[in-house]
Scaffold this active site. Structure first.
Site, PDB file in Angstrom:
ATOM      1  N   ARG A   1       0.853  -1.197   0.000  1.00  0.00           N
ATOM      2  CA  ARG A   1       0.000   0.000   0.000  1.00  0.00           C
ATOM      3  C   ARG A   1       0.881   1.236   0.000  1.00  0.00           C
ATOM      4  O   ARG A   1       1.857   1.292   0.751  1.00  0.00           O
ATOM      5  CB  ARG A   1      -0.860   0.043   1.280  1.00  0.00           C
ATOM      6  CG  ARG A   1      -1.984  -0.954   1.306  1.00  0.00           C
ATOM      7  CD  ARG A   1      -2.512  -1.110   2.711  1.00  0.00           C
ATOM      8  NE  ARG A   1      -1.445  -1.577   3.602  1.00  0.00           N
ATOM      9  CZ  ARG A   1      -1.567  -1.699   4.914  1.00  0.00           C
ATOM     10  NH1 ARG A   1      -2.693  -1.367   5.507  1.00  0.00           N
ATOM     11  NH2 ARG A   1      -0.566  -2.146   5.660  1.00  0.00           N
TER      12      ARG A   1
ATOM     13  N   ASN B   1      -7.388  -7.178  -4.845  1.00  0.00           N
ATOM     14  CA  ASN B   1      -7.717  -5.755  -4.962  1.00  0.00           C
ATOM     15  C   ASN B   1      -9.214  -5.548  -5.175  1.00  0.00           C
ATOM     16  O   ASN B   1      -9.809  -4.632  -4.596  1.00  0.00           O
ATOM     17  CB  ASN B   1      -6.922  -5.112  -6.101  1.00  0.00           C
ATOM     18  CG  ASN B   1      -5.577  -4.591  -5.612  1.00  0.00           C
ATOM     19  OD1 ASN B   1      -5.201  -4.817  -4.468  1.00  0.00           O
ATOM     20  ND2 ASN B   1      -4.848  -3.911  -6.472  1.00  0.00           N
TER      21      ASN B   1
ATOM     22  N   ALA C   1     -15.895   3.845   6.063  1.00  0.00           N
ATOM     23  CA  ALA C   1     -16.729   4.551   5.081  1.00  0.00           C
ATOM     24  C   ALA C   1     -16.091   5.910   4.786  1.00  0.00           C
ATOM     25  O   ALA C   1     -15.406   6.486   5.623  1.00  0.00           O
ATOM     26  CB  ALA C   1     -18.126   4.736   5.650  1.00  0.00           C
ATOM     27  N   GLY C   2     -16.313   6.405   3.591  1.00  0.00           N
ATOM     28  CA  GLY C   2     -15.720   7.691   3.231  1.00  0.00           C
ATOM     29  C   GLY C   2     -16.213   8.147   1.872  1.00  0.00           C
ATOM     30  O   GLY C   2     -17.320   7.782   1.453  1.00  0.00           O
TER      31      GLY C   2
ATOM     32  N   CYS D   1      -4.376   1.944  -8.155  1.00  0.00           N
ATOM     33  CA  CYS D   1      -4.596   0.492  -8.203  1.00  0.00           C
ATOM     34  C   CYS D   1      -6.061   0.088  -8.270  1.00  0.00           C
ATOM     35  O   CYS D   1      -6.501  -0.497  -9.263  1.00  0.00           O
ATOM     36  CB  CYS D   1      -3.931  -0.154  -7.005  1.00  0.00           C
ATOM     37  SG  CYS D   1      -2.185   0.237  -6.928  1.00  0.00           S
TER      38      CYS D   1
ATOM     39  N   LYS E   1      -4.928   9.216  -0.497  1.00  0.00           N
ATOM     40  CA  LYS E   1      -4.851   8.714   0.875  1.00  0.00           C
ATOM     41  C   LYS E   1      -3.713   9.448   1.552  1.00  0.00           C
ATOM     42  O   LYS E   1      -2.918  10.106   0.866  1.00  0.00           O
ATOM     43  CB  LYS E   1      -4.651   7.201   0.903  1.00  0.00           C
ATOM     44  CG  LYS E   1      -3.343   6.751   0.246  1.00  0.00           C
ATOM     45  CD  LYS E   1      -3.161   5.253   0.288  1.00  0.00           C
ATOM     46  CE  LYS E   1      -2.838   4.771   1.684  1.00  0.00           C
ATOM     47  NZ  LYS E   1      -2.433   3.361   1.705  1.00  0.00           N
TER      48      LYS E   1
HETATM   49  C1  UGA Z   1      -3.879  -1.105  -2.758  1.00  0.00           C
HETATM   50  C2  UGA Z   1      -3.901  -2.404  -1.950  1.00  0.00           C
HETATM   51  O1  UGA Z   1      -4.322  -2.144  -0.614  1.00  0.00           O
HETATM   52  C3  UGA Z   1      -2.521  -3.051  -1.923  1.00  0.00           C
HETATM   53  O2  UGA Z   1      -2.589  -4.303  -1.243  1.00  0.00           O
HETATM   54  C4  UGA Z   1      -2.069  -3.275  -3.369  1.00  0.00           C
HETATM   55  O3  UGA Z   1      -0.771  -3.846  -3.415  1.00  0.00           O
HETATM   56  C5  UGA Z   1      -2.064  -1.944  -4.099  1.00  0.00           C
HETATM   57  O4  UGA Z   1      -3.374  -1.371  -4.072  1.00  0.00           O
HETATM   58  C6  UGA Z   1      -1.619  -2.213  -5.523  1.00  0.00           C
HETATM   59  O5  UGA Z   1      -2.325  -2.912  -6.250  1.00  0.00           O
HETATM   60  O6  UGA Z   1      -0.493  -1.842  -5.887  1.00  0.00           O
HETATM   61  P1  UGA Z   1      -3.159   1.439  -2.281  1.00  0.00           P
HETATM   62  O7  UGA Z   1      -3.992   1.751  -3.468  1.00  0.00           O
HETATM   63  O8  UGA Z   1      -1.775   1.962  -2.222  1.00  0.00           O
HETATM   64  O9  UGA Z   1      -3.031  -0.176  -2.106  1.00  0.00           O
HETATM   65  O10 UGA Z   1      -3.881   1.983  -0.958  1.00  0.00           O
HETATM   66  P2  UGA Z   1      -5.060   1.467   0.003  1.00  0.00           P
HETATM   67  O11 UGA Z   1      -4.626   1.652   1.392  1.00  0.00           O
HETATM   68  O12 UGA Z   1      -5.517   0.127  -0.382  1.00  0.00           O
HETATM   69  O13 UGA Z   1      -6.219   2.536  -0.285  1.00  0.00           O
HETATM   70  C7  UGA Z   1      -6.888   2.596  -1.546  1.00  0.00           C
HETATM   71  C8  UGA Z   1      -8.072   3.548  -1.466  1.00  0.00           C
HETATM   72  O14 UGA Z   1      -9.114   3.004  -0.671  1.00  0.00           O
HETATM   73  C9  UGA Z   1      -7.750   4.910  -0.840  1.00  0.00           C
HETATM   74  O15 UGA Z   1      -8.360   5.927  -1.602  1.00  0.00           O
HETATM   75  C10 UGA Z   1      -8.350   4.832   0.545  1.00  0.00           C
HETATM   76  O16 UGA Z   1      -8.752   6.087   1.033  1.00  0.00           O
HETATM   77  C11 UGA Z   1      -9.564   3.943   0.280  1.00  0.00           C
HETATM   78  N1  UGA Z   1     -10.029   3.226   1.487  1.00  0.00           N
HETATM   79  C12 UGA Z   1      -9.251   2.265   2.060  1.00  0.00           C
HETATM   80  C13 UGA Z   1     -11.267   3.523   2.022  1.00  0.00           C
HETATM   81  O17 UGA Z   1     -12.017   4.378   1.517  1.00  0.00           O
HETATM   82  N2  UGA Z   1     -11.701   2.825   3.119  1.00  0.00           N
HETATM   83  C14 UGA Z   1     -10.955   1.861   3.706  1.00  0.00           C
HETATM   84  O18 UGA Z   1     -11.408   1.267   4.712  1.00  0.00           O
HETATM   85  C15 UGA Z   1      -9.688   1.586   3.168  1.00  0.00           C
END
Ligand code: UGA
Length: 432
Positions: free
Chosen positions: A154, A208, A252-253, A260, A320
């Site tokens: 991440r 994902n 939630a958001g 990704c 994020k």
């Molecule tokens: C994501 C995956 O979590 C990784 O495991 C994966 O390796 C990566 O994609 C990839 O394919 O390279 P990333 O996109 O860096 O990682 O970040 P995340 O922490 O997963 O967040 C993604 C989005 O979801 C963000 O916009 C975040 O705000 C949102 N999110 C996440 C939520 O709205 N609610 C949540 O509970 C979690």
């Protein structure tokens, strides 16, 4: 072990720096000469906590070096990782032209056994195709293997995720390739999953897509919470404590963004349809995610009416916290919708403002501020777009005093609704 990484973006650079930290001799390659120059000078072209330090230390210890030549990469590493981009093509399917070009170049330069590993996120069956491409171009008698080793990093916590993975997935049909990769990852002491290439590729897309689905599910529930008077934070906790569900990825958001989830879900729908399955569930995930960004506008208009000339302050722009990445960030859609309505948009982000300025026409209209208090100055509304820690620690009384109308839309549920109301804010979280 000697390792080469072709493609030094988020995934390639983090992988290269971490493998060097584990003691391997790593060569990171990229065709962007400017990027390679920066890296040679010890600067990371991206903001990722701890990365620049890791790059510097390992380069100094001569375990990490940089080049623009795929030929050098092929000569250097027994294992060559492909970490190039797989951007969406016009129909949403992954564009594999970089993967193909690199595979061909590796094949043409191969003089002895090489294990070529795809780390880029690719549709199922790409490994078979890489195998055929290399076989077609490699000189006869030179042995090689292909494996898939998807990453689960991440942004913002990529180094920790690399060093402490939940699992390492190794997809290959060759024992030689499997034992090389097992040895490579041994120091991490992580659960290893040995499987075939197709399954490894599908694990990445499915992981994902499932995480994106979880986020959309809780966002859909948040809509019901708003209509019924329930609190989505409590609902998420209540379901997440069931170990079959799990508490993670139930915040939630305003929806998911980044390089990704949006791209991978779309590519997964694309490859599924090519294989003859209409993945309707995932199409709905993308639709719910898009709607969620619109909800901010609906809430602003419900309270402020016509937004023309209204000063709307945005706290956060990156997709994020702890990254400077704005790719597919909800902020981009929110700003565009606000600018279309002639709102006066102000914003602050700890790391994302430089990239934001170059992120399209609407982002050029935004007035970028030096700190969150300047964003609040005479604002008719504040919207929390990214949950940076600095926003959790704001002097909210000062914010209240600075605003024309103390109206806060908390798109990430970082504040306590009761406290916000006590302070005199008109406060709207998501699903609470
Ligand atoms: C994501 C995956 O979590 C990784 O495991 C994966 O390796 C990566 O994609 C990839 O394919 O390279 P990333 O996109 O860096 O990682 O970040 P995340 O922490 O997963 O967040 C993604 C989005 O979801 C963000 O916009 C975040 O705000 C949102 N999110 C996440 C939520 O709205 N609610 C949540 O509970 C979690």
């Amino acid at each position: 072990m000697k390792i080469s990484i072709v493609g030094s973006g988020y995934v390639g650079l983090v992988t290269g720096a971490c493998l060097a930290e584990l003691g391997h001799e790593v060569l990171c390659v990229d065709n962007d000469t400017h990027k390679i120059e920066e890296l040679r000078q010890g600067r990371s072209p991206i903001y990722e906590p701890g990365l620049e330090e890791l790059v510097r230390v390992n380069a100094r210890e001569s375990r990490l070096s940089f080049s623009t030549s795929v030929q050098e990469a092929t000569a250097h590493g027994t294992i060559v990782f492909i970490c190039v981009g797989t951007p969406p093509g016009p129909d949403g399917e992954a564009d594999l032209s970089f993967v193909e070009a690199v595979s061909r170049e590796i094949a043409l330069n191969m003089e002895e056994y090489r294990l070529v590993v795809e780390k880029s996120t690719v549709p199922v069956q790409t490994g078979q195709w890489v195998q055929r491409t290399i076989a077609h171009h490699v000189r006869s008698g030179v042995e090689f293997d292909v494996a898939s080793n998807p990453e689960f990093l991440r942004e913002g916590s990529a180094i920790r995720d690399f060093m402490h993975p939940d699992r390492v997935v190794i997809g290959t049909s060759s024992d030689r390739a499997a034992s090389l990769l097992v040895k490579l990852y041994e120091p991490l002491n992580a659960p290893l999953l040995l499987t075939d290439i197709n399954s490894a590729e599908l694990i990445k897309h499915s992981a994902n897509a499932f995480l994106a689905l979880k986020i959309c599910f809780i966002n859909a529930v948040s809509r019901i919470c708003e209509k019924s008077g329930a609190d989505v934070v409590r609902v998420a906790k209540g379901i997440g404590l069931d170990r079959r569900i799990g508490v993670d990825f139930l915040q939630a958001g305003i929806g998911f963004g980044g390089s990704c989830f949006p791209k991978d879900v779309e590519a997964f729908i694309g490859i599924s349809s090519k294989l003859g399955y209409d993945f309707k569930l995932l199409r709905e995930v993308l639709a719910i995610n898009q709607e969620q960004r619109q909800v901010v506008l609906t809430k602003l208009e419900a309270s402020l009416g016509d937004l023309a000339g209204k000063r709307i302050g945005l706290l956060g722009l990156t997709f994020k916290p702890d990254t400077d990445d704005l790719r597919n960030a909800p902020s981009l859609d929110i700003v565009r919708l606000l600018v279309e309505r002639d709102a006066d948009v102000r914003a602050y982000d700890p790391k994302g403002m430089e990239r934001a300025r170059g992120a399209g026409e609407a982002m050029e209209v935004v007035h970028y501020c030096d700190d969150p208090y300047e964003v609040a100055e005479n604002a008719d509304a504040l919207v929390v777009v990214t949950e940076w820690d600095v926003f959790r620690r704001l002097d909210l009384q000062r914010i209240h005093g600075a605003m024309r109308r103390p109206f806060v839309i908390d798109g990430r549920n970082i504040y306590d609704p009761a406290r916000m109301r006590r302070l005199g804010f008109e406060y709207h979280g998501v699903g609470r």
